[in-house]
Motif scaffolding. Structure first.
Motif, PDB file in Angstrom:
ATOM      1  N   VAL A  14       0.836  -1.198   0.000  1.00  0.00           N
ATOM      2  CA  VAL A  14       0.000   0.000   0.000  1.00  0.00           C
ATOM      3  C   VAL A  14       0.876   1.254   0.000  1.00  0.00           C
ATOM      4  CG1 VAL A  14      -1.649   1.353   1.356  1.00  0.00           C
ATOM      5  CG2 VAL A  14      -2.003  -1.105   1.050  1.00  0.00           C
ATOM      6  N   GLU A  15       1.957   1.234   0.763  1.00  0.00           N
ATOM      7  CA  GLU A  15       2.857   2.388   0.790  1.00  0.00           C
ATOM      8  C   GLU A  15       3.491   2.613  -0.580  1.00  0.00           C
ATOM      9  OE1 GLU A  15       6.494   4.274   3.424  1.00  0.00           O
ATOM     10  OE2 GLU A  15       5.413   2.509   4.160  1.00  0.00           O
ATOM     11  N   VAL A  16       3.882   1.543  -1.235  1.00  0.00           N
ATOM     12  CA  VAL A  16       4.454   1.663  -2.576  1.00  0.00           C
ATOM     13  C   VAL A  16       3.407   2.194  -3.544  1.00  0.00           C
ATOM     14  CG1 VAL A  16       5.382   0.362  -4.537  1.00  0.00           C
ATOM     15  CG2 VAL A  16       6.212  -0.100  -2.237  1.00  0.00           C
ATOM     16  N   MET A  17       2.174   1.734  -3.423  1.00  0.00           N
ATOM     17  CA  MET A  17       1.105   2.215  -4.295  1.00  0.00           C
ATOM     18  C   MET A  17       0.923   3.722  -4.139  1.00  0.00           C
ATOM     19  SD  MET A  17      -1.676  -0.854  -3.811  1.00  0.00           S
ATOM     20  CE  MET A  17      -3.003   0.003  -4.625  1.00  0.00           C
ATOM     21  N   VAL A  18       0.938   4.197  -2.906  1.00  0.00           N
ATOM     22  CA  VAL A  18       0.767   5.627  -2.651  1.00  0.00           C
ATOM     23  C   VAL A  18       1.944   6.414  -3.216  1.00  0.00           C
ATOM     24  CG1 VAL A  18       0.649   7.377  -0.835  1.00  0.00           C
ATOM     25  CG2 VAL A  18      -0.708   5.283  -0.635  1.00  0.00           C
ATOM     26  N   ALA A  20       4.090   5.557  -5.551  1.00  0.00           N
ATOM     27  CA  ALA A  20       4.182   5.449  -7.008  1.00  0.00           C
ATOM     28  C   ALA A  20       2.981   6.073  -7.706  1.00  0.00           C
ATOM     29  CB  ALA A  20       4.318   3.984  -7.417  1.00  0.00           C
ATOM     30  N   GLY A  21       1.920   6.306  -6.960  1.00  0.00           N
ATOM     31  CA  GLY A  21       0.730   6.905  -7.552  1.00  0.00           C
ATOM     32  C   GLY A  21      -0.022   5.965  -8.472  1.00  0.00           C
ATOM     33  N   GLY A  23      -2.843   2.498  -8.766  1.00  0.00           N
ATOM     34  CA  GLY A  23      -3.973   1.927  -8.048  1.00  0.00           C
ATOM     35  C   GLY A  23      -3.946   0.422  -7.920  1.00  0.00           C
ATOM     36  N   SER A  24      -2.982  -0.225  -8.540  1.00  0.00           N
ATOM     37  CA  SER A  24      -2.926  -1.678  -8.526  1.00  0.00           C
ATOM     38  C   SER A  24      -1.675  -2.140  -7.794  1.00  0.00           C
ATOM     39  CB  SER A  24      -2.897  -2.202  -9.968  1.00  0.00           C
ATOM     40  OG  SER A  24      -2.407  -3.514 -10.027  1.00  0.00           O
ATOM     41  N   PRO A  25      -1.813  -3.089  -6.882  1.00  0.00           N
ATOM     42  CA  PRO A  25      -0.622  -3.609  -6.188  1.00  0.00           C
ATOM     43  C   PRO A  25       0.414  -4.175  -7.155  1.00  0.00           C
ATOM     44  CG  PRO A  25      -2.607  -4.383  -5.099  1.00  0.00           C
ATOM     45  CD  PRO A  25      -3.037  -3.699  -6.368  1.00  0.00           C
ATOM     46  N   GLN A  26      -0.050  -4.883  -8.168  1.00  0.00           N
ATOM     47  CA  GLN A  26       0.890  -5.466  -9.129  1.00  0.00           C
ATOM     48  C   GLN A  26       1.635  -4.373  -9.892  1.00  0.00           C
ATOM     49  OE1 GLN A  26      -0.645  -8.585 -11.583  1.00  0.00           O
ATOM     50  NE2 GLN A  26       0.998  -8.391 -13.088  1.00  0.00           N
ATOM     51  N   ASP A  27       0.919  -3.338 -10.314  1.00  0.00           N
ATOM     52  CA  ASP A  27       1.562  -2.240 -11.029  1.00  0.00           C
ATOM     53  C   ASP A  27       2.582  -1.523 -10.140  1.00  0.00           C
ATOM     54  OD1 ASP A  27       0.044  -2.844 -13.239  1.00  0.00           O
ATOM     55  OD2 ASP A  27      -1.366  -1.170 -12.969  1.00  0.00           O
ATOM     56  N   ALA A  28       2.232  -1.360  -8.865  1.00  0.00           N
ATOM     57  CA  ALA A  28       3.133  -0.677  -7.935  1.00  0.00           C
ATOM     58  C   ALA A  28       4.443  -1.443  -7.790  1.00  0.00           C
ATOM     59  CB  ALA A  28       2.457  -0.514  -6.578  1.00  0.00           C
ATOM     60  N   VAL A  29       4.344  -2.725  -7.602  1.00  0.00           N
ATOM     61  CA  VAL A  29       5.560  -3.536  -7.444  1.00  0.00           C
ATOM     62  C   VAL A  29       6.351  -3.543  -8.750  1.00  0.00           C
ATOM     63  CG1 VAL A  29       6.437  -5.859  -6.987  1.00  0.00           C
ATOM     64  CG2 VAL A  29       4.584  -4.928  -5.589  1.00  0.00           C
ATOM     65  N   GLU A  30       5.663  -3.607  -9.877  1.00  0.00           N
ATOM     66  CA  GLU A  30       6.348  -3.594 -11.169  1.00  0.00           C
ATOM     67  C   GLU A  30       7.098  -2.271 -11.375  1.00  0.00           C
ATOM     68  OE1 GLU A  30       5.317  -4.010 -15.897  1.00  0.00           O
ATOM     69  OE2 GLU A  30       4.010  -5.004 -14.454  1.00  0.00           O
ATOM     70  N   VAL A  31       6.491  -1.159 -10.983  1.00  0.00           N
ATOM     71  CA  VAL A  31       7.150   0.144 -11.102  1.00  0.00           C
ATOM     72  C   VAL A  31       8.431   0.166 -10.280  1.00  0.00           C
ATOM     73  CG1 VAL A  31       6.947   2.582 -10.438  1.00  0.00           C
ATOM     74  CG2 VAL A  31       5.095   1.473 -11.674  1.00  0.00           C
ATOM     75  N   VAL A  32       8.367  -0.351  -9.056  1.00  0.00           N
ATOM     76  CA  VAL A  32       9.546  -0.353  -8.187  1.00  0.00           C
ATOM     77  C   VAL A  32      10.646  -1.227  -8.774  1.00  0.00           C
ATOM     78  CG1 VAL A  32      10.407  -1.056  -5.922  1.00  0.00           C
ATOM     79  CG2 VAL A  32       8.258   0.193  -6.103  1.00  0.00           C
ATOM     80  N   VAL A  33      10.298  -2.388  -9.263  1.00  0.00           N
ATOM     81  CA  VAL A  33      11.301  -3.299  -9.821  1.00  0.00           C
ATOM     82  C   VAL A  33      11.934  -2.697 -11.067  1.00  0.00           C
ATOM     83  CG1 VAL A  33      11.628  -5.557 -10.906  1.00  0.00           C
ATOM     84  CG2 VAL A  33      10.258  -5.360  -8.823  1.00  0.00           C
ATOM     85  N   ARG A  34      11.114  -2.107 -11.938  1.00  0.00           N
ATOM     86  CA  ARG A  34      11.660  -1.491 -13.150  1.00  0.00           C
ATOM     87  C   ARG A  34      12.587  -0.319 -12.819  1.00  0.00           C
ATOM     88  NH1 ARG A  34       9.579  -3.364 -17.838  1.00  0.00           N
ATOM     89  NH2 ARG A  34       7.636  -4.545 -17.716  1.00  0.00           N
ATOM     90  N   ASP A  35      12.203   0.471 -11.810  1.00  0.00           N
ATOM     91  CA  ASP A  35      13.048   1.584 -11.387  1.00  0.00           C
ATOM     92  C   ASP A  35      14.376   1.078 -10.830  1.00  0.00           C
ATOM     93  OD1 ASP A  35      13.460   4.485 -10.750  1.00  0.00           O
ATOM     94  OD2 ASP A  35      13.515   3.670  -8.696  1.00  0.00           O
ATOM     95  N   TYR A  36      14.328   0.021 -10.046  1.00  0.00           N
ATOM     96  CA  TYR A  36      15.539  -0.562  -9.464  1.00  0.00           C
ATOM     97  C   TYR A  36      16.480  -1.035 -10.569  1.00  0.00           C
ATOM     98  CZ  TYR A  36      18.492  -3.556  -6.579  1.00  0.00           C
ATOM     99  OH  TYR A  36      19.558  -4.141  -5.959  1.00  0.00           O
ATOM    100  N   ILE A  37      15.930  -1.686 -11.571  1.00  0.00           N
ATOM    101  CA  ILE A  37      16.740  -2.179 -12.689  1.00  0.00           C
ATOM    102  C   ILE A  37      17.342  -1.006 -13.469  1.00  0.00           C
ATOM    103  CG2 ILE A  37      16.632  -3.372 -14.922  1.00  0.00           C
ATOM    104  CD1 ILE A  37      14.547  -5.262 -13.566  1.00  0.00           C
ATOM    105  N   ALA A  38      16.540   0.016 -13.731  1.00  0.00           N
ATOM    106  CA  ALA A  38      17.029   1.189 -14.472  1.00  0.00           C
ATOM    107  C   ALA A  38      18.152   1.877 -13.707  1.00  0.00           C
ATOM    108  CB  ALA A  38      15.883   2.161 -14.737  1.00  0.00           C
TER     109      ALA A  38
END
Length: 66
Positions: A14-18, A20-21, A23-38
């Motif tokens: 939920v914190e990652v969702m907030v 990252a802006g 609304g989906s838990p899966q999208d939030a985690v995907e955003v974090v992982v993609r950012d980490y890789i970049a």
């Protein structure tokens, strides 16, 4: 692309969702992982440039001072 299912703490997601802006838990985690890789790729590129720069500096003959 293959999918992986993992379990995460709900408060963490939920914190990652907030942050990252999204609304989906899966999208939030995907955003974090993609950012980490970049970030990793940017760091590798920066370190590679520094190492190449040092090699070029070390390989150039030093001018004699006198």
């Amino acid at each position: 692309m293959a999918k992986v299912n993992i379990g995460l703490d709900a408060e963490l997601v939920v914190e990652v969702m907030v942050l990252a802006g999204v609304g989906s838990p899966q999208d939030a985690v995907e955003v974090v992982v993609r950012d980490y890789i970049a970030r990793g790729h940017r760091t590798e590129a920066r370190v590679g440039l520094e190492v190449r720069g040092r090699r070029e500096t070390e390989s150039k003959p030093q001018e004699q001072q006198g």
